[in-house]
Structures are given as C-alpha cells and as structure tokens.
Scaffold this motif. Sequence first.
Motif, PDB file in Angstrom:
ATOM      1  N   ALA A  35     -64.411 -19.304 -16.413  1.00  0.00           N
ATOM      2  CA  ALA A  35     -65.274 -18.330 -17.076  1.00  0.00           C
ATOM      3  C   ALA A  35     -65.062 -18.456 -18.567  1.00  0.00           C
ATOM      4  N   THR A  36     -66.085 -18.128 -19.339  1.00  0.00           N
ATOM      5  CA  THR A  36     -65.903 -18.079 -20.786  1.00  0.00           C
ATOM      6  C   THR A  36     -65.140 -16.808 -21.154  1.00  0.00           C
ATOM      7  N   ALA A  37     -64.603 -16.809 -22.354  1.00  0.00           N
ATOM      8  CA  ALA A  37     -63.911 -15.598 -22.817  1.00  0.00           C
ATOM      9  C   ALA A  37     -64.873 -14.419 -22.873  1.00  0.00           C
ATOM     10  N   GLY A  76     -68.489 -18.297 -25.850  1.00  0.00           N
ATOM     11  CA  GLY A  76     -69.498 -17.743 -24.963  1.00  0.00           C
ATOM     12  C   GLY A  76     -70.273 -16.559 -25.463  1.00  0.00           C
ATOM     13  N   MET A  77     -69.978 -16.057 -26.671  1.00  0.00           N
ATOM     14  CA  MET A  77     -70.743 -14.915 -27.170  1.00  0.00           C
ATOM     15  C   MET A  77     -72.192 -15.322 -27.402  1.00  0.00           C
ATOM     16  N   PRO A  78     -73.164 -14.524 -26.958  1.00  0.00           N
ATOM     17  CA  PRO A  78     -74.572 -14.875 -27.143  1.00  0.00           C
ATOM     18  C   PRO A  78     -74.956 -14.953 -28.620  1.00  0.00           C
ATOM     19  N   PRO A  79     -75.897 -15.836 -28.968  1.00  0.00           N
ATOM     20  CA  PRO A  79     -76.251 -16.043 -30.381  1.00  0.00           C
ATOM     21  C   PRO A  79     -76.704 -14.775 -31.099  1.00  0.00           C
ATOM     22  N   ASP A  80     -77.486 -13.905 -30.441  1.00  0.00           N
ATOM     23  CA  ASP A  80     -77.953 -12.706 -31.137  1.00  0.00           C
ATOM     24  C   ASP A  80     -76.792 -11.776 -31.463  1.00  0.00           C
ATOM     25  N   LEU A  81     -75.808 -11.706 -30.574  1.00  0.00           N
ATOM     26  CA  LEU A  81     -74.637 -10.878 -30.836  1.00  0.00           C
ATOM     27  C   LEU A  81     -73.764 -11.514 -31.916  1.00  0.00           C
ATOM     28  N   MET A  82     -73.672 -12.852 -31.922  1.00  0.00           N
ATOM     29  CA  MET A  82     -72.954 -13.532 -33.006  1.00  0.00           C
ATOM     30  C   MET A  82     -73.538 -13.151 -34.362  1.00  0.00           C
ATOM     31  N   THR A 124     -68.913 -18.158 -35.409  1.00  0.00           N
ATOM     32  CA  THR A 124     -68.872 -19.491 -34.794  1.00  0.00           C
ATOM     33  C   THR A 124     -67.756 -19.570 -33.753  1.00  0.00           C
ATOM     34  N   PHE A 125     -66.613 -19.019 -34.076  1.00  0.00           N
ATOM     35  CA  PHE A 125     -65.469 -19.006 -33.168  1.00  0.00           C
ATOM     36  C   PHE A 125     -65.812 -18.266 -31.875  1.00  0.00           C
ATOM     37  N   PHE A 126     -66.400 -17.085 -32.005  1.00  0.00           N
ATOM     38  CA  PHE A 126     -66.787 -16.326 -30.823  1.00  0.00           C
ATOM     39  C   PHE A 126     -67.895 -17.039 -30.041  1.00  0.00           C
ATOM     40  N   ARG A 186     -66.727  -6.717 -30.995  1.00  0.00           N
ATOM     41  CA  ARG A 186     -65.997  -7.726 -31.762  1.00  0.00           C
ATOM     42  C   ARG A 186     -64.497  -7.619 -31.491  1.00  0.00           C
ATOM     43  N   PHE A 187     -63.967  -6.407 -31.484  1.00  0.00           N
ATOM     44  CA  PHE A 187     -62.538  -6.238 -31.234  1.00  0.00           C
ATOM     45  C   PHE A 187     -62.189  -6.509 -29.774  1.00  0.00           C
ATOM     46  N   ALA A 188     -63.082  -6.151 -28.856  1.00  0.00           N
ATOM     47  CA  ALA A 188     -62.833  -6.455 -27.444  1.00  0.00           C
ATOM     48  C   ALA A 188     -62.770  -7.961 -27.224  1.00  0.00           C
ATOM     49  N   MET A 189     -63.655  -8.699 -27.888  1.00  0.00           N
ATOM     50  CA  MET A 189     -63.671 -10.158 -27.755  1.00  0.00           C
ATOM     51  C   MET A 189     -62.385 -10.768 -28.315  1.00  0.00           C
ATOM     52  N   ALA A 190     -61.978 -10.315 -29.483  1.00  0.00           N
ATOM     53  CA  ALA A 190     -60.751 -10.841 -30.085  1.00  0.00           C
ATOM     54  C   ALA A 190     -59.532 -10.506 -29.236  1.00  0.00           C
ATOM     55  N   GLU A 191     -59.521  -9.312 -28.647  1.00  0.00           N
ATOM     56  CA  GLU A 191     -58.399  -8.927 -27.795  1.00  0.00           C
ATOM     57  C   GLU A 191     -58.367  -9.765 -26.520  1.00  0.00           C
ATOM     58  N   THR A 192     -59.539 -10.034 -25.957  1.00  0.00           N
ATOM     59  CA  THR A 192     -59.605 -10.903 -24.784  1.00  0.00           C
ATOM     60  C   THR A 192     -59.010 -12.266 -25.089  1.00  0.00           C
ATOM     61  N   LEU A 193     -59.386 -12.838 -26.210  1.00  0.00           N
ATOM     62  CA  LEU A 193     -58.882 -14.160 -26.584  1.00  0.00           C
ATOM     63  C   LEU A 193     -57.379 -14.144 -26.831  1.00  0.00           C
ATOM     64  N   ALA A 194     -56.857 -13.071 -27.408  1.00  0.00           N
ATOM     65  CA  ALA A 194     -55.409 -12.982 -27.628  1.00  0.00           C
ATOM     66  C   ALA A 194     -54.660 -12.956 -26.297  1.00  0.00           C
ATOM     67  N   HIS A 195     -55.193 -12.246 -25.323  1.00  0.00           N
ATOM     68  CA  HIS A 195     -54.533 -12.194 -24.026  1.00  0.00           C
ATOM     69  C   HIS A 195     -54.636 -13.538 -23.297  1.00  0.00           C
ATOM     70  N   LEU A 196     -55.776 -14.190 -23.422  1.00  0.00           N
ATOM     71  CA  LEU A 196     -55.909 -15.507 -22.798  1.00  0.00           C
ATOM     72  C   LEU A 196     -54.964 -16.520 -23.444  1.00  0.00           C
ATOM     73  N   GLU A 197     -54.812 -16.460 -24.748  1.00  0.00           N
ATOM     74  CA  GLU A 197     -53.879 -17.365 -25.423  1.00  0.00           C
ATOM     75  C   GLU A 197     -52.455 -17.120 -24.939  1.00  0.00           C
ATOM     76  N   TYR A 198     -52.080 -15.865 -24.793  1.00  0.00           N
ATOM     77  CA  TYR A 198     -50.747 -15.530 -24.298  1.00  0.00           C
ATOM     78  C   TYR A 198     -50.548 -16.069 -22.875  1.00  0.00           C
ATOM     79  N   LEU A 199     -51.556 -15.871 -22.025  1.00  0.00           N
ATOM     80  CA  LEU A 199     -51.480 -16.376 -20.653  1.00  0.00           C
ATOM     81  C   LEU A 199     -51.377 -17.897 -20.621  1.00  0.00           C
ATOM     82  N   ALA A 200     -52.092 -18.556 -21.530  1.00  0.00           N
ATOM     83  CA  ALA A 200     -52.035 -20.017 -21.591  1.00  0.00           C
ATOM     84  C   ALA A 200     -50.629 -20.490 -21.962  1.00  0.00           C
TER      85      ALA A 200
END
Length: 326
Positions: A264-266, A118-124, A112-114, A285-299
Amino acid sequence: MKGIHPVHLPLPFPLRIANAYLMRDEEGWTVIDTGLNYPPGQAAWHEAFARHAVDPRMIRRIVLTHAHPDHYGMAGWLQSLSGAPVALSAGEAAFARAQWHADSHAHETIATFFGAHGMPPDLMTTVAGDIAHLRVMTHPVPSTVTHLSAGEPLIIGGREFTPIATPGHSDDHLVFYCARERLLICGDAVLIKITPNVGLWGWSRGNPLAQFLASLDRLATLDVALALPGHGPPITRFQERLEELRDHHAERLEAMEHAAGSGATAYEICTAIFPLQELTSHQIRFAMAETLAHLEYLAKQGRVEAIEYADGAYSWRRCGSWSVER
C-alpha cells in the motif's frame, strides 16, 4: 507559577491556541515562543503587554523551543518592537532559514515528497498552498539570531535553566529544565491533551520517531513537578504522560504495520488509520507526515519495507508479504 505569565495566542487552524510565556527578572523580560504572525496574534500580545505592564522595549531576549511557525512566527515581529535577539538551537535556526525565508521552495519539496508516497495531485497542490500561506505569517523573519546549545545553563526570569535536546517533533527541539524548582518548559516535546506530531517530511533527519522515543527516555530521567507545554494546560503528572505517549506510539505502529499488508502507499495507509474525510488539509498534511515517520521506524525494525518504483513512487509492505504490482 510566580513570575511566569502564560500568553495564549490564537491560531487559524484546529489546534487553536499556542502557549508563549513571559518571564521577568531585574534586567527585563524574556519571551519564550511567540505564536503565528497575523492580526489576532498581534492583538493577543498587545493585550498581554497591557495586562502585565510590559514595555516591549524591556524585552531583552526571545527564546524559542523550536522553529515551527506557531512558535517561531512572531519572533521577527517581536524583535521589531523590542530590538531583542532571538535565541534558538543552531539546527532550528537553519530549518527556519530553509523553510520560512521568502525565497524558500520547501512547500514544493513537501508536496513532491508526499506525491511520491501516493497523495493525490489536487491535495498536493492544496498542501503546498497551505505551507506557502503559513510562510507569510512568519514574516518579518528575525534579523538578529543567537544559537543555544544543549547543556549550557541559561538564566531566565531569575531561574537557572538547562537546555536539553529533545529531537523528534522537530529535528533540534529544545526544552528548558530548572532542577531547583522541578520545572520544565517543554514546547511541543510533551503535550497533555494531544500527542505531539512526529512526522517525516521532505527535509527530516533520519528516523524522527526513534528520536522522539529516545527523547521521552531522556525526559524520564528528570524530576518534574510542573511542565509548561507549547499547547494545552500545564502537565502535573509528567511521568505518567510519558508512558501514555509511549503506549500511543506502540499501538499506532501495530496499526500501521497491519495497514501496510501486502502492499500500500503511505497515503493509503494514512487513509486507513486517520479519518481523512473529517480533517482539514492542514491536518491531513500532519497525518501524512506522521504515517511516514511510523513507517520509517517500522522499516528500521525490519517490520515493513519500502518498495521504490521506476517512476520514483513508493509503496510499503509488511516484511514477508507479497507486494502489489504496479
């Protein structure tokens, strides 16, 4: 190093191998980290027991750097063979209860978080299934758990180690430092061939990349001749590796900031940074989580901002840029 026996445990995903360590003293054996519980992992442990003449009943303690499944997964299985307590930080023990016990819904929380980013439903759906499958490979969960605290000395294999808190890769990760021998058992805090994943998940605390970089600063104060990691070969150029990790994240932050652009979405940013078409769902899954961690840091630095929409979805943009309307 004398008295420390590495055990290379197979993993059913591209990381391939997790390192555990067997250490002996007069009272018996200590296991540090355990691997993932599936038949090849069990076979690897039985081979190690035979090679080093270990009677599992002589294992007196199972120590964990953190509770990710490739380190925690066989703790309960080893406990069933040995009767030994499992020791880890209190925060990691709480994470394990929330994530790996049979009644956990953490896989749904992550999906749900991903999806909100922006993660597509089938990949979720695939990601949730992957995590649920991993949960099975952490059973049985340990029945006897003790908590380790940073700074409280720990005798392992006749050596005195100091547990040091190194959050970032996981919220309450510990490393174990023997100052006398300039030896560090570092779990996934520092790796030599790959960079430790630093991710923002549905349950993560705060700003994990900031925590990780602060942990690198803390580790830089140590005199380390040899570091024994959770994956890959031993690290002998420790300070140099810390600098390489800092440089990697500085470059990745610049790339993420640029990819956010005017909106853009994460998941879109993740797609711009990582070759997702070449990755497994586990790696995505790990690439998505890493993207979000970097965006949080930038924010937190005021370099990007998150935009929340009425439907609970999010996008990101560089500060000062125009946002794409939904």
